[in-house]
Design a protein around this motif. Structure first.
Motif, PDB file in Angstrom:
ATOM      1  N   GLU A  46      53.296  32.129 -33.584  1.00 16.04           N
ATOM      2  CA  GLU A  46      52.019  31.693 -33.003  1.00 16.04           C
ATOM      3  C   GLU A  46      52.202  31.243 -31.561  1.00 16.04           C
ATOM      4  O   GLU A  46      51.349  31.523 -30.712  1.00 16.04           O
ATOM      5  N   VAL A  47      53.300  30.554 -31.261  1.00 12.03           N
ATOM      6  CA  VAL A  47      53.583  30.117 -29.898  1.00 12.03           C
ATOM      7  C   VAL A  47      53.739  31.332 -28.994  1.00 12.03           C
ATOM      8  O   VAL A  47      53.151  31.393 -27.907  1.00 12.03           O
ATOM      9  N   VAL A  48      54.511  32.320 -29.432  1.00 10.37           N
ATOM     10  CA  VAL A  48      54.718  33.539 -28.638  1.00 10.37           C
ATOM     11  C   VAL A  48      53.387  34.232 -28.397  1.00 10.37           C
ATOM     12  O   VAL A  48      53.053  34.601 -27.269  1.00 10.37           O
ATOM     13  N   GLU A  49      52.602  34.410 -29.457  1.00 15.86           N
ATOM     14  CA  GLU A  49      51.313  35.088 -29.325  1.00 15.86           C
ATOM     15  C   GLU A  49      50.380  34.335 -28.380  1.00 15.86           C
ATOM     16  O   GLU A  49      49.730  34.935 -27.533  1.00 15.86           O
ATOM     17  N   LYS A  50      50.337  33.024 -28.520  1.00 16.41           N
ATOM     18  CA  LYS A  50      49.442  32.214 -27.687  1.00 16.41           C
ATOM     19  C   LYS A  50      49.849  32.301 -26.218  1.00 16.41           C
ATOM     20  O   LYS A  50      48.995  32.488 -25.343  1.00 16.41           O
ATOM     21  N   LEU A  51      51.127  32.163 -25.929  1.00 13.91           N
ATOM     22  CA  LEU A  51      51.599  32.273 -24.548  1.00 13.91           C
ATOM     23  C   LEU A  51      51.292  33.655 -23.974  1.00 13.91           C
ATOM     24  O   LEU A  51      50.851  33.779 -22.832  1.00 13.91           O
ATOM     25  N   ALA A  52      51.523  34.692 -24.768  1.00 15.37           N
ATOM     26  CA  ALA A  52      51.302  36.066 -24.299  1.00 15.37           C
ATOM     27  C   ALA A  52      49.829  36.321 -24.005  1.00 15.37           C
ATOM     28  O   ALA A  52      49.490  36.973 -23.012  1.00 15.37           O
ATOM     29  N   VAL A  53      48.947  35.811 -24.843  1.00 16.15           N
ATOM     30  CA  VAL A  53      47.511  36.062 -24.686  1.00 16.15           C
ATOM     31  C   VAL A  53      46.908  35.222 -23.560  1.00 16.15           C
ATOM     32  O   VAL A  53      46.018  35.677 -22.857  1.00 16.15           O
ATOM     33  N   GLU A  54      47.396  33.995 -23.385  1.00 18.96           N
ATOM     34  CA  GLU A  54      46.796  33.079 -22.416  1.00 18.96           C
ATOM     35  C   GLU A  54      47.290  33.260 -20.987  1.00 18.96           C
ATOM     36  O   GLU A  54      46.755  32.636 -20.073  1.00 18.96           O
ATOM     37  N   ASN A  55      48.302  34.101 -20.774  1.00 12.46           N
ATOM     38  CA  ASN A  55      48.885  34.267 -19.442  1.00 12.46           C
ATOM     39  C   ASN A  55      48.997  35.742 -19.090  1.00 12.46           C
ATOM     40  O   ASN A  55      49.287  36.566 -19.952  1.00 12.46           O
ATOM     41  N   ALA A  56      48.779  36.060 -17.816  1.00 12.39           N
ATOM     42  CA  ALA A  56      48.835  37.455 -17.374  1.00 12.39           C
ATOM     43  C   ALA A  56      50.226  38.048 -17.584  1.00 12.39           C
ATOM     44  O   ALA A  56      50.360  39.177 -18.056  1.00 12.39           O
ATOM     45  N   VAL A  57      51.256  37.288 -17.243  1.00 12.99           N
ATOM     46  CA  VAL A  57      52.641  37.752 -17.395  1.00 12.99           C
ATOM     47  C   VAL A  57      53.487  36.612 -17.934  1.00 12.99           C
ATOM     48  O   VAL A  57      53.470  35.511 -17.380  1.00 12.99           O
ATOM     49  N   VAL A  58      54.215  36.888 -19.004  1.00 10.16           N
ATOM     50  CA  VAL A  58      55.134  35.908 -19.589  1.00 10.16           C
ATOM     51  C   VAL A  58      56.500  36.557 -19.726  1.00 10.16           C
ATOM     52  O   VAL A  58      56.615  37.687 -20.202  1.00 10.16           O
ATOM     53  N   ILE A  59      57.511  35.828 -19.289  1.00 10.40           N
ATOM     54  CA  ILE A  59      58.893  36.268 -19.443  1.00 10.40           C
ATOM     55  C   ILE A  59      59.605  35.259 -20.335  1.00 10.40           C
ATOM     56  O   ILE A  59      59.664  34.072 -20.005  1.00 10.40           O
ATOM     57  N   PHE A  60      60.114  35.726 -21.461  1.00 11.26           N
ATOM     58  CA  PHE A  60      60.977  34.906 -22.300  1.00 11.26           C
ATOM     59  C   PHE A  60      62.384  35.230 -21.844  1.00 11.26           C
ATOM     60  O   PHE A  60      62.810  36.386 -21.893  1.00 11.26           O
ATOM     61  N   SER A  61      63.093  34.212 -21.388  1.00 16.41           N
ATOM     62  CA  SER A  61      64.310  34.397 -20.628  1.00 16.41           C
ATOM     63  C   SER A  61      65.404  33.455 -21.106  1.00 16.41           C
ATOM     64  O   SER A  61      65.143  32.501 -21.831  1.00 16.41           O
ATOM     65  N   SER A  62      66.623  33.736 -20.666  1.00 12.56           N
ATOM     66  CA  SER A  62      67.738  32.795 -20.799  1.00 12.56           C
ATOM     67  C   SER A  62      68.203  32.494 -19.385  1.00 12.56           C
ATOM     68  O   SER A  62      68.397  33.422 -18.586  1.00 12.56           O
ATOM     69  N   SER A  63      68.376  31.240 -19.077  1.00 12.35           N
ATOM     70  CA  SER A  63      68.646  30.838 -17.697  1.00 12.35           C
ATOM     71  C   SER A  63      69.902  31.465 -17.100  1.00 12.35           C
ATOM     72  O   SER A  63      69.946  31.707 -15.906  1.00 12.35           O
ATOM     73  N   GLY A  64      70.901  31.767 -17.911  1.00 13.50           N
ATOM     74  CA  GLY A  64      72.131  32.346 -17.391  1.00 13.50           C
ATOM     75  C   GLY A  64      72.234  33.853 -17.532  1.00 13.50           C
ATOM     76  O   GLY A  64      73.265  34.441 -17.215  1.00 13.50           O
ATOM     77  N   CYS A  65      71.168  34.494 -17.981  1.00  7.57           N
ATOM     78  CA  CYS A  65      71.198  35.937 -18.249  1.00  7.57           C
ATOM     79  C   CYS A  65      70.897  36.727 -16.977  1.00  7.57           C
ATOM     80  O   CYS A  65      69.838  36.556 -16.368  1.00  7.57           O
ATOM     81  N   CYS A  66      71.808  37.617 -16.603  1.00  8.32           N
ATOM     82  CA  CYS A  66      71.618  38.389 -15.376  1.00  8.32           C
ATOM     83  C   CYS A  66      70.422  39.344 -15.490  1.00  8.32           C
ATOM     84  O   CYS A  66      69.714  39.579 -14.510  1.00  8.32           O
ATOM     85  N   MET A  67      70.167  39.889 -16.675  1.00  6.02           N
ATOM     86  CA  MET A  67      69.021  40.778 -16.840  1.00  6.02           C
ATOM     87  C   MET A  67      67.712  40.003 -16.701  1.00  6.02           C
ATOM     88  O   MET A  67      66.742  40.502 -16.129  1.00  6.02           O
ATOM     89  N   SER A  68      67.695  38.778 -17.198  1.00  2.00           N
ATOM     90  CA  SER A  68      66.521  37.922 -17.028  1.00  2.00           C
ATOM     91  C   SER A  68      66.291  37.626 -15.555  1.00  2.00           C
ATOM     92  O   SER A  68      65.157  37.664 -15.061  1.00  2.00           O
ATOM     93  N   HIS A  69      67.365  37.350 -14.855  1.00  2.00           N
ATOM     94  CA  HIS A  69      67.279  37.071 -13.422  1.00  2.00           C
ATOM     95  C   HIS A  69      66.668  38.270 -12.679  1.00  2.00           C
ATOM     96  O   HIS A  69      65.781  38.099 -11.839  1.00  2.00           O
ATOM     97  N   VAL A  70      67.117  39.465 -13.003  1.00  4.24           N
ATOM     98  CA  VAL A  70      66.635  40.669 -12.326  1.00  4.24           C
ATOM     99  C   VAL A  70      65.137  40.868 -12.576  1.00  4.24           C
ATOM    100  O   VAL A  70      64.381  41.157 -11.651  1.00  4.24           O
ATOM    101  N   VAL A  71      64.691  40.715 -13.830  1.00  4.00           N
ATOM    102  CA  VAL A  71      63.279  40.936 -14.128  1.00  4.00           C
ATOM    103  C   VAL A  71      62.414  39.873 -13.449  1.00  4.00           C
ATOM    104  O   VAL A  71      61.330  40.182 -12.937  1.00  4.00           O
TER     105      VAL A  71
END
Length: 131
Positions: free
Chosen positions: A30-55
């Motif tokens: 429900e949290v994921v769905e709510k964040l995705a619906v209420e915001n134009a762009v949502v990135i679920f990330s890990s702070s140390g992940c290089c792929m997250s950094h790139v996106v």
């Protein structure tokens, strides 16, 4: 995340959407769905992940102001990560991007959309870009 946050990303601690530590995975979904619906762009990330950094850098560089949920910095991050694994069907969920409430996928899908010229129209349709 410091470099990206200075480029207009919004790092989102669940801001009232947090499920208790003993939450069920359904509330994480429900949290994921709510964040995705209420915001134009949502990135679920890990702070140390290089792929997250790139996106994050790509989207901020295009002028998008994404909501960034750092899985490794949130108390219920592991529950959210499990919910994302269900959404995506893969175990490596960082990064996971939603645009306009729709699951885009990880860095590979975002980059493929960018290279094919489909990303900017998606972002405009979602209201994440105005030009």
């Amino acid at each position: 995340m410091n470099e990206v946050s200075s480029q207009s990303a919004i790092v989102l601690p669940l801001m009232g959407h947090a499920a208790p530590a003993e939450s069920t995975s359904s509330s994480a979904v429900e949290v994921v769905e709510k964040l995705a619906v209420e915001n134009a762009v949502v990135i679920f990330s890990s702070s140390g992940c290089c792929m997250s950094h790139v996106v994050k850098r790509l989207l901020c560089g295009l002028g998008v102001n994404p909501v960034v949920f750092e899985l490794d910095e949130e108390k219920n991050g592991p529950e959210i990560e499990k919910a994302l694994a269900r959404f995506t069907g893969i175990s490596q969920v960082s990064p996971t991007v939603f645009i306009g409430g729709k699951l885009v996928g990880g860095l590979d899908k975002v980059m493929a959309s960018h290279i094919s010229g489909e990303l900017v129209p998606q972002l405009k349709e979602a209201g994440a870009l105005w030009l």
